[in-house]
Design a protein around this motif. Structure first.
Motif, PDB file in Angstrom:
ATOM      1  N   ASP A  69      -7.682  -5.266   1.299  1.00  0.00           N
ATOM      2  CA  ASP A  69      -6.863  -6.016   0.343  1.00  0.00           C
ATOM      3  C   ASP A  69      -6.418  -5.155  -0.836  1.00  0.00           C
ATOM      4  N   ALA A  70      -6.903  -3.958  -0.916  1.00  0.00           N
ATOM      5  CA  ALA A  70      -6.570  -3.074  -2.028  1.00  0.00           C
ATOM      6  C   ALA A  70      -5.128  -2.606  -1.922  1.00  0.00           C
ATOM      7  N   ASP A  71      -4.298  -3.040  -2.836  1.00  0.00           N
ATOM      8  CA  ASP A  71      -2.879  -2.735  -2.836  1.00  0.00           C
ATOM      9  C   ASP A  71      -2.348  -2.963  -4.243  1.00  0.00           C
ATOM     10  N   VAL A  72      -1.082  -2.671  -4.430  1.00  0.00           N
ATOM     11  CA  VAL A  72      -0.379  -3.127  -5.620  1.00  0.00           C
ATOM     12  C   VAL A  72       0.201  -4.493  -5.291  1.00  0.00           C
ATOM     13  N   TYR A  73      -0.102  -5.458  -6.116  1.00  0.00           N
ATOM     14  CA  TYR A  73       0.358  -6.830  -5.904  1.00  0.00           C
ATOM     15  C   TYR A  73       1.540  -7.129  -6.819  1.00  0.00           C
TER      16      TYR A  73
ATOM     17  N   ALA B 187       0.853  -1.181   0.000  1.00  0.00           N
ATOM     18  CA  ALA B 187       0.000   0.000   0.000  1.00  0.00           C
ATOM     19  C   ALA B 187       0.891   1.235   0.000  1.00  0.00           C
ATOM     20  N   PRO B 188       0.395   2.356  -0.475  1.00  0.00           N
ATOM     21  CA  PRO B 188       1.209   3.582  -0.490  1.00  0.00           C
ATOM     22  C   PRO B 188       1.740   3.922   0.895  1.00  0.00           C
ATOM     23  N   GLY B 189       3.023   4.163   0.977  1.00  0.00           N
ATOM     24  CA  GLY B 189       3.631   4.558   2.240  1.00  0.00           C
ATOM     25  C   GLY B 189       3.879   3.432   3.210  1.00  0.00           C
TER      26      GLY B 189
END
Length: 121
Positions: free
Chosen positions: A89-93, A39-41
């Protein structure tokens, strides 16, 4: 060998997505392919991994029972089936490959570009 993750997108909470991680060449049976997310940061965190030869699977506790890691050795492709997705669950995978299993980023020397997963509530 280069890796390319794909399959991300925007879904509603409770939905499913399947991510793919395609390798540009053969993945040897001694390898481990892992999925991480970031996730960002925040730090990149381990999600799941699979031993290419034996198929033994590993999961981070928060995804166990909802996510399934699998592979198609003939296609040199790994998958991450994600069910019951939640906004958390929202992230860059990212997918990664290494010679050993571990849950830290530095365990895996080969990485592909990430794929964005967005989950709306």
């Amino acid at each position: 060998v280069q890796l390319q993750a794909s399959g991300g997108g925007l879904v509603q909470a409770g939905s499913s997505l399947r991510l793919s991680c395609a390798a540009s060449g053969r993945i040897f049976s001694s390898a481990v392919v892992a999925w991480f997310r970031q996730a960002p940061g925040k730090e990149r965190e381990f999600v799941a991994a699979i031993r290419w030869g034996s198929g033994i699977r590993y999961y981070e506790d928060s995804v166990r029972g909802r996510f399934t890691v699998s592979k198609d050795s003939a296609k040199n492709t790994a998958y991450l089936q994600m069910n019951s997705l939640a906004p958390d669950d929202a992230d860059v995978y990212y997918c990664a490959k290494g010679a050993h299993y571990g849950t830290t980023r530095d365990t895996y020397p080969t990485w592909g570009p990430g794929t964005q997963v967005t989950v709306s509530s």
